[in-house]
Design an enzyme around this catalytic site. Structure first.
Site, PDB file in Angstrom:
ATOM      1  N   HIS A 118      36.730  23.761  21.416  1.00 57.49           N
ATOM      2  CA  HIS A 118      36.223  24.940  22.134  1.00 57.49           C
ATOM      3  C   HIS A 118      35.218  24.589  23.239  1.00 57.49           C
ATOM      4  O   HIS A 118      34.826  25.463  24.012  1.00 57.49           O
ATOM      5  CB  HIS A 118      35.606  25.944  21.153  1.00 57.49           C
ATOM      6  CG  HIS A 118      35.680  27.374  21.631  1.00 57.49           C
ATOM      7  ND1 HIS A 118      35.309  28.439  20.859  1.00 57.49           N
ATOM      8  CD2 HIS A 118      36.078  27.902  22.816  1.00 57.49           C
ATOM      9  CE1 HIS A 118      35.469  29.559  21.542  1.00 57.49           C
ATOM     10  NE2 HIS A 118      35.942  29.263  22.735  1.00 57.49           N
ATOM     11  N   ASP A 142      35.146  34.599  17.495  1.00 58.93           N
ATOM     12  CA  ASP A 142      34.846  33.294  16.897  1.00 58.93           C
ATOM     13  C   ASP A 142      34.091  33.500  15.584  1.00 58.93           C
ATOM     14  O   ASP A 142      33.339  34.463  15.453  1.00 58.93           O
ATOM     15  CB  ASP A 142      33.940  32.537  17.905  1.00 58.93           C
ATOM     16  CG  ASP A 142      33.933  31.032  17.722  1.00 58.93           C
ATOM     17  OD1 ASP A 142      33.797  30.577  16.576  1.00 58.93           O
ATOM     18  OD2 ASP A 142      34.037  30.318  18.745  1.00 58.93           O
ATOM     19  N   HIS A 156      31.893  31.445  14.771  1.00 60.39           N
ATOM     20  CA  HIS A 156      30.572  30.930  15.145  1.00 60.39           C
ATOM     21  C   HIS A 156      30.180  31.561  16.484  1.00 60.39           C
ATOM     22  O   HIS A 156      31.005  32.161  17.154  1.00 60.39           O
ATOM     23  CB  HIS A 156      30.633  29.405  15.297  1.00 60.39           C
ATOM     24  CG  HIS A 156      31.345  28.728  14.156  1.00 60.39           C
ATOM     25  ND1 HIS A 156      32.716  28.567  14.137  1.00 60.39           N
ATOM     26  CD2 HIS A 156      30.884  28.205  12.997  1.00 60.39           C
ATOM     27  CE1 HIS A 156      33.067  27.972  13.009  1.00 60.39           C
ATOM     28  NE2 HIS A 156      31.978  27.737  12.292  1.00 60.39           N
ATOM     29  N   ASP A 173      28.681  29.587  18.839  1.00 62.43           N
ATOM     30  CA  ASP A 173      28.719  28.464  19.796  1.00 62.43           C
ATOM     31  C   ASP A 173      27.531  28.534  20.757  1.00 62.43           C
ATOM     32  O   ASP A 173      27.655  28.314  21.958  1.00 62.43           O
ATOM     33  CB  ASP A 173      30.058  28.455  20.569  1.00 62.43           C
ATOM     34  CG  ASP A 173      31.247  28.260  19.635  1.00 62.43           C
ATOM     35  OD1 ASP A 173      31.040  27.851  18.480  1.00 62.43           O
ATOM     36  OD2 ASP A 173      32.391  28.523  20.058  1.00 62.43           O
ATOM     37  N   HIS A 188      31.206  21.489  21.005  1.00 58.77           N
ATOM     38  CA  HIS A 188      31.947  22.743  20.775  1.00 58.77           C
ATOM     39  C   HIS A 188      31.069  23.815  20.118  1.00 58.77           C
ATOM     40  O   HIS A 188      31.491  24.972  20.036  1.00 58.77           O
ATOM     41  CB  HIS A 188      33.249  22.527  20.001  1.00 58.77           C
ATOM     42  CG  HIS A 188      33.090  22.043  18.584  1.00 58.77           C
ATOM     43  ND1 HIS A 188      33.797  20.962  18.109  1.00 58.77           N
ATOM     44  CD2 HIS A 188      32.313  22.462  17.567  1.00 58.77           C
ATOM     45  CE1 HIS A 188      33.467  20.767  16.835  1.00 58.77           C
ATOM     46  NE2 HIS A 188      32.572  21.655  16.488  1.00 58.77           N
ATOM     47  N   ASP A 236      38.799  31.864  19.550  1.00 60.80           N
ATOM     48  CA  ASP A 236      38.756  30.713  18.657  1.00 60.80           C
ATOM     49  C   ASP A 236      39.521  31.106  17.394  1.00 60.80           C
ATOM     50  O   ASP A 236      39.190  32.117  16.757  1.00 60.80           O
ATOM     51  CB  ASP A 236      37.288  30.375  18.348  1.00 60.80           C
ATOM     52  CG  ASP A 236      37.110  29.082  17.579  1.00 60.80           C
ATOM     53  OD1 ASP A 236      37.952  28.798  16.693  1.00 60.80           O
ATOM     54  OD2 ASP A 236      36.126  28.368  17.844  1.00 60.80           O
ATOM     55  N   ASP A 269      39.396  30.067  14.561  1.00 56.26           N
ATOM     56  CA  ASP A 269      38.613  30.103  13.321  1.00 56.26           C
ATOM     57  C   ASP A 269      37.971  31.471  13.082  1.00 56.26           C
ATOM     58  O   ASP A 269      37.376  31.711  12.027  1.00 56.26           O
ATOM     59  CB  ASP A 269      37.598  28.946  13.239  1.00 56.26           C
ATOM     60  CG  ASP A 269      36.401  29.091  14.172  1.00 56.26           C
ATOM     61  OD1 ASP A 269      36.110  30.195  14.647  1.00 56.26           O
ATOM     62  OD2 ASP A 269      35.739  28.052  14.403  1.00 56.26           O
ATOM     63  N   GLU A 317      40.988  25.731  19.287  1.00 55.62           N
ATOM     64  CA  GLU A 317      40.663  25.179  17.959  1.00 55.62           C
ATOM     65  C   GLU A 317      41.866  25.092  17.037  1.00 55.62           C
ATOM     66  O   GLU A 317      41.717  25.042  15.819  1.00 55.62           O
ATOM     67  CB  GLU A 317      39.488  25.919  17.298  1.00 55.62           C
ATOM     68  CG  GLU A 317      38.139  25.678  17.994  1.00 55.62           C
ATOM     69  CD  GLU A 317      37.566  24.261  17.837  1.00 55.62           C
ATOM     70  OE1 GLU A 317      37.975  23.543  16.897  1.00 55.62           O
ATOM     71  OE2 GLU A 317      36.733  23.856  18.676  1.00 55.62           O
TER      72      GLU A 317
HETATM   73 MN   LIG Z   1      34.230  28.330  18.840  1.00 53.05          MN
END
Ligand SMILES: [Mn+2]
Length: 284
Positions: free
Chosen positions: A77, A99, A101, A103, A116, A206, A208, A251
């Site tokens: 990412h 996402d 997260h 980031d 990332h 992303d 994830d 990702e």
């Molecule tokens: Mn990410």
């Protein structure tokens, strides 16, 4: 490997079936990980990442300027730094960052040294100058106004990262907010934030963000993510806004995947983000 897996899962064919004309420009050259030095442990692989992002930024800017819609496949990412910076050249952008997260770490707060975990803070002008300016070559430092940034689906934030997000004024719609208000309401709010006084919206997706049951092939899976249907509705609403100028789908890691499931989901979500609907007639 991520882009190959997504291509293999039929992205181009799916887009053409939707009526889009597709130009696959091939891979952005990236040095083989094992052949380059890790460098600064708080900014691992800084130099190759900055070089790749600079190349990617130019490609994305070109694509949008030519009237196209760039779809950037990854991979790590950290590429979002390049794609969004390119998309923001001469344009005032809002940003949807879907996402697990945020980031939003910097070299000072990072627990891992992985870049990332830093692209969104750098896009908002926070962090090490090499990332903010892509090593001084890029003059459009910190183009994104944090007030036009919405993080959707977050469920794994570091404490110092939370402080930075709050100080910057980024809107974070955690998975808890989605539980309480539903993905439709949260995406409506997120799109409103990204649309306010901007020329368009960039979507950085992303994989994830999606629950590992549906997206096992990601580098940092976090349980309790978006369901298959929530993820689809989120990107359908982004498409419906009519304001998207480009997107990342990132990702996907085939080494960690189960029979290319995650790449197949990446294709389904990219198609939904680019206009695919199960039924586009009336519901009443
Ligand atoms: Mn990410």
């Amino acid at each position: 490997m991520g882009p190959s897996a997504i291509r293999y899962a039929g992205l181009c064919q799916g887009l053409e079936a939707l009526g889009h004309q597709v130009h696959d420009t091939g891979n952005v050259p990236v040095p083989v990980n094992e052949t380059v030095a890790e460098g600064n442990p708080r900014l691992k692989y800084l130099e190759p990442i900055v070089n790749v992002c600079r190349d990617l930024a130019a490609r994305v800017d070109c694509s949008i300027s030519a009237g196209h819609m760039p779809v950037v496949l990854g991979g790590d990412h950290s590429l979002g730094l390049g794609s969004v910076m390119g998309a923001a050249r001469g344009r005032k952008l809002g940003l949807l960052w879907i996402d697990a997260h945020a980031d939003f770490n910097t070299d000072e707060t990072t627990p891992s040294g992985n870049i990332h975990g830093m692209p969104l803070s750098a896009l908002c002008g926070i962090g090490t100058p090499a990332l903010l300016t892509l090593n001084g070559v890029d003059h459009d430092r910190a183009k994104i106004n944090p007030r036009n940034v919405a993080v959707v689906g977050a469920r794994d934030l570091d404490d110092p990262e939370k402080v930075l997000l709050r100080e910057a004024g980024v809107s974070v719609f955690s998975i808890e907010a989605i539980d309480r208000y539903g993905i439709h309401e949260i995406m409506t709010r997120a799109i409103r934030i990204a649309s306010r006084d901007t020329d368009g919206i960039y979507l950085s997706l992303d994989l994830d963000s999606v629950d590992p049951r549906y997206a096992p092939g990601v580098g940092t899976p976090v349980p309790g993510g978006l369901t298959f249907r929530e993820a689809h509705l989120a990107v359908e609403l982004a498409a419906e806004s009519g304001r998207m100028v480009g997107m990342d789908v990132v990702e996907v890691n085939p080494i960690l995947d189960e029979r290319n499931t995650t790449a197949q989901l990446a294709v389904r979500l990219a198609l939904s983000a680019l206009g695919k609907r199960v039924w586009d007639g009336d519901w009443e």
